[in-house]
Design a protein around this motif. Sequence first.
Motif, PDB file in Angstrom:
ATOM      1  N   UNK C 340       0.851  -1.196   0.000  1.00  0.00           N
ATOM      2  CA  UNK C 340       0.000   0.000   0.000  1.00  0.00           C
ATOM      3  C   UNK C 340       0.882   1.239   0.000  1.00  0.00           C
ATOM      4  N   UNK C 341       0.275   2.336  -0.330  1.00  0.00           N
ATOM      5  CA  UNK C 341       0.983   3.610  -0.168  1.00  0.00           C
ATOM      6  C   UNK C 341       1.441   3.697   1.283  1.00  0.00           C
ATOM      7  N   UNK C 342       2.708   3.999   1.479  1.00  0.00           N
ATOM      8  CA  UNK C 342       3.228   3.958   2.862  1.00  0.00           C
ATOM      9  C   UNK C 342       2.603   4.996   3.781  1.00  0.00           C
ATOM     10  N   UNK C 343       1.957   5.990   3.205  1.00  0.00           N
ATOM     11  CA  UNK C 343       1.406   7.056   4.051  1.00  0.00           C
ATOM     12  C   UNK C 343      -0.018   6.782   4.526  1.00  0.00           C
ATOM     13  N   UNK C 344      -0.601   5.669   4.083  1.00  0.00           N
ATOM     14  CA  UNK C 344      -2.000   5.419   4.473  1.00  0.00           C
ATOM     15  C   UNK C 344      -2.121   5.364   6.001  1.00  0.00           C
ATOM     16  N   UNK C 345      -3.046   6.123   6.519  1.00  0.00           N
ATOM     17  CA  UNK C 345      -3.273   6.157   7.965  1.00  0.00           C
ATOM     18  C   UNK C 345      -2.276   7.007   8.721  1.00  0.00           C
ATOM     19  N   UNK C 346      -1.341   7.586   8.024  1.00  0.00           N
ATOM     20  CA  UNK C 346      -0.234   8.298   8.693  1.00  0.00           C
ATOM     21  C   UNK C 346      -0.106   9.741   8.218  1.00  0.00           C
ATOM     22  N   UNK C 347      -1.218  10.319   7.795  1.00  0.00           N
ATOM     23  CA  UNK C 347      -1.100  11.633   7.159  1.00  0.00           C
ATOM     24  C   UNK C 347      -1.147  12.806   8.140  1.00  0.00           C
ATOM     25  N   UNK C 348      -1.418  12.565   9.398  1.00  0.00           N
ATOM     26  CA  UNK C 348      -1.472  13.697  10.332  1.00  0.00           C
ATOM     27  C   UNK C 348      -0.116  14.391  10.381  1.00  0.00           C
ATOM     28  N   UNK C 349      -0.113  15.709  10.159  1.00  0.00           N
ATOM     29  CA  UNK C 349       1.186  16.380   9.982  1.00  0.00           C
ATOM     30  C   UNK C 349       1.808  16.919  11.262  1.00  0.00           C
ATOM     31  N   UNK C 350       1.112  16.848  12.370  1.00  0.00           N
ATOM     32  CA  UNK C 350       1.624  17.526  13.575  1.00  0.00           C
ATOM     33  C   UNK C 350       1.030  18.913  13.680  1.00  0.00           C
ATOM     34  N   UNK C 351       1.067  19.449  14.877  1.00  0.00           N
ATOM     35  CA  UNK C 351       0.411  20.720  15.175  1.00  0.00           C
ATOM     36  C   UNK C 351       1.424  21.839  15.390  1.00  0.00           C
ATOM     37  N   UNK C 352       0.960  23.043  15.118  1.00  0.00           N
ATOM     38  CA  UNK C 352       1.725  24.234  15.468  1.00  0.00           C
ATOM     39  C   UNK C 352       0.745  25.346  15.778  1.00  0.00           C
ATOM     40  N   UNK C 353       0.856  26.015  16.892  1.00  0.00           N
ATOM     41  CA  UNK C 353       1.765  25.703  17.991  1.00  0.00           C
ATOM     42  C   UNK C 353       1.162  24.594  18.834  1.00  0.00           C
ATOM     43  N   UNK C 354       1.943  24.079  19.720  1.00  0.00           N
ATOM     44  CA  UNK C 354       1.476  23.003  20.575  1.00  0.00           C
ATOM     45  C   UNK C 354       2.382  22.945  21.783  1.00  0.00           C
TER      46      UNK C 354
ATOM     47  N   UNK D 193       8.820  33.450  22.305  1.00  0.00           N
ATOM     48  CA  UNK D 193       7.352  33.492  22.403  1.00  0.00           C
ATOM     49  C   UNK D 193       6.867  32.150  22.947  1.00  0.00           C
ATOM     50  N   UNK D 194       6.132  32.191  24.030  1.00  0.00           N
ATOM     51  CA  UNK D 194       5.829  30.959  24.772  1.00  0.00           C
ATOM     52  C   UNK D 194       5.250  29.831  23.924  1.00  0.00           C
ATOM     53  N   UNK D 195       4.263  30.083  23.064  1.00  0.00           N
ATOM     54  CA  UNK D 195       3.719  28.952  22.301  1.00  0.00           C
ATOM     55  C   UNK D 195       4.776  28.269  21.432  1.00  0.00           C
ATOM     56  N   UNK D 196       5.794  29.013  21.038  1.00  0.00           N
ATOM     57  CA  UNK D 196       6.852  28.419  20.220  1.00  0.00           C
ATOM     58  C   UNK D 196       8.023  27.930  21.054  1.00  0.00           C
ATOM     59  N   UNK D 197       8.295  28.575  22.159  1.00  0.00           N
ATOM     60  CA  UNK D 197       9.462  28.201  22.972  1.00  0.00           C
ATOM     61  C   UNK D 197       9.135  27.070  23.937  1.00  0.00           C
ATOM     62  N   UNK D 198       7.889  27.004  24.370  1.00  0.00           N
ATOM     63  CA  UNK D 198       7.493  25.960  25.323  1.00  0.00           C
ATOM     64  C   UNK D 198       7.655  24.577  24.706  1.00  0.00           C
ATOM     65  N   UNK D 199       8.269  23.681  25.440  1.00  0.00           N
ATOM     66  CA  UNK D 199       8.453  22.324  24.946  1.00  0.00           C
ATOM     67  C   UNK D 199       9.453  22.203  23.818  1.00  0.00           C
ATOM     68  N   UNK D 200      10.158  23.280  23.530  1.00  0.00           N
ATOM     69  CA  UNK D 200      11.125  23.231  22.425  1.00  0.00           C
ATOM     70  C   UNK D 200      12.342  22.392  22.796  1.00  0.00           C
ATOM     71  N   UNK D 201      12.883  21.734  21.803  1.00  0.00           N
ATOM     72  CA  UNK D 201      14.209  21.111  21.880  1.00  0.00           C
ATOM     73  C   UNK D 201      14.878  21.628  20.628  1.00  0.00           C
TER      74      UNK D 201
END
Lengths: 354, 354, 354, 354
Positions: C340-354, D193-201
């Motif tokens: 399968x396409x290796x990205x299936x089920x794995x497309x969440x890109x991560x959040x910013x800010x977090x 800026x806290x949202x970007x610096x917090x949890x940063x590595x």
Amino acid sequence: MSRVRVSIVGGSGYTGGELARILLFHPQVELTQVASGGHAGQFLHSTHPNLRKLTTLRYCHPDDLTSCDVLFLCLPHGASAGAIERYRGLAPRIIDLSADFRLRSPELYARWYGHEHSVPALLSEAVYGLPELHRAELAEATLVSGTGCSATTAILGLAPLYRAGIVNQQLPLVVEAKFGSSAAGATPGAGSHHPDRSGAVRSFEPTGHRHSAELIQELGLLSHGANLQQTVAFSATAIELVRGILVTAHVFTSERIEEKALWKIYREAYGREPFIRLVKEKTGVYRYPEPKILAGSNFCDIGFEVDADQQRIVVIAALDNLMKGAAGNGVQVLNSMFGWDETVGLSFPGLHPV
Amino acid sequence: MSRVRVSIVGGSGYTGGELARILLFHPQVELTQVASGGHAGQFLHSTHPNLRKLTTLRYCHPDDLTSCDVLFLCLPHGASAGAIERYRGLAPRIIDLSADFRLRSPELYARWYGHEHSVPALLSEAVYGLPELHRAELAEATLVSGTGCSATTAILGLAPLYRAGIVNQQLPLVVEAKFGSSAAGATPGAGSHHPDRSGAVRSFEPTGHRHSAELIQELGLLSHGANLQQTVAFSATAIELVRGILVTAHVFTSERIEEKALWKIYREAYGREPFIRLVKEKTGVYRYPEPKILAGSNFCDIGFEVDADQQRIVVIAALDNLMKGAAGNGVQVLNSMFGWDETVGLSFPGLHPV
Amino acid sequence: MSRVRVSIVGGSGYTGGELARILLFHPQVELTQVASGGHAGQFLHSTHPNLRKLTTLRYCHPDDLTSCDVLFLCLPHGASAGAIERYRGLAPRIIDLSADFRLRSPELYARWYGHEHSVPALLSEAVYGLPELHRAELAEATLVSGTGCSATTAILGLAPLYRAGIVNQQLPLVVEAKFGSSAAGATPGAGSHHPDRSGAVRSFEPTGHRHSAELIQELGLLSHGANLQQTVAFSATAIELVRGILVTAHVFTSERIEEKALWKIYREAYGREPFIRLVKEKTGVYRYPEPKILAGSNFCDIGFEVDADQQRIVVIAALDNLMKGAAGNGVQVLNSMFGWDETVGLSFPGLHPV
Amino acid sequence: MSRVRVSIVGGSGYTGGELARILLFHPQVELTQVASGGHAGQFLHSTHPNLRKLTTLRYCHPDDLTSCDVLFLCLPHGASAGAIERYRGLAPRIIDLSADFRLRSPELYARWYGHEHSVPALLSEAVYGLPELHRAELAEATLVSGTGCSATTAILGLAPLYRAGIVNQQLPLVVEAKFGSSAAGATPGAGSHHPDRSGAVRSFEPTGHRHSAELIQELGLLSHGANLQQTVAFSATAIELVRGILVTAHVFTSERIEEKALWKIYREAYGREPFIRLVKEKTGVYRYPEPKILAGSNFCDIGFEVDADQQRIVVIAALDNLMKGAAGNGVQVLNSMFGWDETVGLSFPGLHPV
């Protein structure tokens, strides 16, 4: 079927970035333009690094926006209202995620925002964009307002109690909202400087918080025709957290009420809502709603505890302020407006642990 | 003059460690013995790594405690009361930092702790160890109780308003307390596991928190002879923080009151208190009390905001739960009992930034 | 086409939970059973609260596992090897996310794990489950090993340099890995107690870390037939973070090399890899890889800096230890095994800010 | 005996604030003036809220500084050198906590700072203010330089090995330093800026960090007359932490060395140093140095691990960058210059937990 063409103005802030992230994966939508006065010409990932490799889209200048089907406004306070006619000329449907069109009454606006609204005639036309309360109106709406992040949390947590008519409005409603730092936006300043903001437990606006006005409006609408008769005591505390809001609300009841009756009220209110979860466990660590596991999700988790002797209910509600509190709710509104399943593009459930 | 000989039982917990840290530098005190059932024979720094190079003292077994001038008890709930006669045989003056002797009334104890007190006759003898409220009684006291960390914060913040008689007890007192993780003690468990506890905003005991009983007792004493007539709605939320408590309290007044009158009330109450600071600034980042800058200090910072139209006062109070909320306050009590300057050994002001 | 039936054993840990989260949304997969010895009969969301409302699946007991197409093992060290024949009887293809089958050589295993392997004959059969290095072998593999989270980070970061043959193996390879707390698993203990773990910068295994063995094996395979000739100095530091790893690796080159040549090496190695991003910006805050924005994503971000005068390259690589470092990589392996396409089920890109 | 009159210029930054906090409690010192160009006329606690109620001192303008016995300079890079003659006219002894006078060689300065020094003749006169290495010189010094926070950590950790002559300088010295956010100063910006610096590595300056120059100078001085012959590979990573530095250094030895011999080397080097603790435990959570428990203390904790087979030593060292890495070390220098006990004013041991 061709995709709905959606554009964003004010895309470089946190809400704009979150909206872009969702819409890039939305199967019914083509993200056409993202405008930013300050970043025109740059890649989206210059401000939203999580979008690297996901899009080669660049910011356009707001002056270069062309017409589209839906235009999201993610602008600073006052900027939406100030240019609303131009934006309505660009798109038949506007979803404004600022605070400019949240209140229906020019008087309420003036009281809480400290100045007259610049286009008061539009206030009655706009729809308060909370699908759980205004779904029917959204279908035909041409101007929808986003909702305040902590107001959304509190209103969703409290609405079933007001609709059920069990609240003693002779006693105050006390709402304490705890905020992460992303709620204050993407612009650095002394208050967001990491050495000072890290680990902070910082009261801000212990009185006079503008989100109070949304509670007064929406809980009033649910109070069976009457306005809210009640003192609303809203306090806000910034805590160590980037994303997320937790609201702890104390409300008093007219009569003694037992837990079982409350379960019934909440289940009837939210049993079919895709983004509301009732969270109230007897064991385990996560017994009440917690924003930590909601980052990136569109859920609003709601729990409660009752002190029957005191005729007091404590409502606890949590959400991700950039998702159900802003961009995610905006996409839910979009889905609702077009008759799509409201969960399209919004299925990420949040992480554990995180 | 020879030093006062002080021992600690239950020294391996966080309160015991903090007490040892302070007493090791206290010029009037000789820290004679520190007992721990589980760590007998080990160096103090095996559990309190900050004490490395500061002392070569080792834990003794509780059975090996010898007599001393003052004995601090830092034991789990119930353990102080269960062995209080033995401890009183070891020292003429006891300062018990557990919850066992905080309440004066066996009925109040039974209601909040869910069982009868094991030595109810002693309850009336013990002094609630808050120098700001009970300084005169401390001079002669032989059994002093420590005070609950969040109760201390709330009581110190609210006491001037109750003493001034301006509170409308027909309306509820709502107290929302935010806690760091050290308040839950040194024993690991699922709730303190870092991946789950980190970044948490976690309601616990939204109703029924035992510290409520201390508020009822102490604010009642200040209510001009009468008991407290008021509903006390206390909720507690654990947040991302190790040390520190912030209390946000909403109280309603019988009549409209202005900020200036409140300043007068607080200044008169606390103008000469060495460990109370009134914090209410018009500008800057640190405008209200914040626990962040209190870590290691014995200050309780108190601020307020008034919504005159709503006849509502929001009181904001902060302290370090291991210092003014436990060990530091215990040493202040010790200083007070012996007539020393209350600040001896307690001058560390806290760090900024941190 | 019918879905591939996938089961998980050891589902209550963090890797098991993450795997369940991904597989519940995977369009080609039916998550058939999730086994846990300690939680049999309970809902998955009793341990993974983010899965509330997403599944009504309950844990089965490991003894009740039935046959399936693919079985994931998420077991403590030693448990996979100890029962591998039974598991192979349940499913034709096994993906073992423990450390039991990562090394090809029984000698290497014994040296780093301090005891003989219990089924050494299987070691040569297992495939090291890193698609970027072993994609061809995965197609036919029946036993695939997951990869150590920090080993994955370091190997992906360094592989292009070893394959290009530019590393001076007379000088040491120094790898410093920084870990979040989730890497230590879901079991509470003194080391994960929040008051002690929060804000920690804690060395563990400054020498002797077992992930070193994976570097020695995999970088050796890339060293043109020869084994690794080089001292591998691996140190590990736990930091304040729940999810994520950052590796800072110092490697020395045989000849002077310029940045442009390095870009070419990395682009050729990873230009077509769906989950590798090269991150090296001249401006902005996020100029090098950072785990913060990778939480929930399957990306491994890789950057570098060169000190041409010192013939030194600093490689910086980051990933989410539960995703590309464990469960996400496991699903990528699954996708790869089935074409399968290796990205299936794995497309969440991560959040910013977090 | 009259107190020594000490003033500070550049008092509104973090180092200036920390210095003020210490000096306000120093029994031999009168804190005479604190100057700040931007905050003249304001109370010290307007920028350092922990100093509330401790002093009513206000900032003076730098132009209004009068003569004193010792002047501390806490100025931005370049500002000390630019006005050094004026400052020397105000006080017979200067302690400059900036980077301007840390290097003895104008060539070394120009190489690492990218420009010629403005008063190169003074470089040979200034003393590198590390009492552990330059105590004798401090007694008569009139111009003392503070030391870089991460340089201090690394140099103190490594000095005994270089002095003992056991380092193989044919192999590189690799130093990875992890930093809290306070090291970047009190001025807000995108990176803090806290949202970007917090949890940063967050890697910064993976090559080219200026503190390298101090290592080259000081470890060279210890290399038995010769300059350092070695590649110094210094990388820096910002992590989630406000105060504190942890250095992990990899150094290779000329011959096989055992742990026992290393203990001897370290004990001989530091057995009588008041602010160095050797931290290396076989059990417990805090087995190696950790900055977390050093906040506010002047200790530098040093530990190590040896991989005898690889002839490699990993040195782990930690301190509070504002204390032993800046202001606290500055006061230790002051104490040393005047022949006072070096620990005066510096006895706070740090908190646990925190």
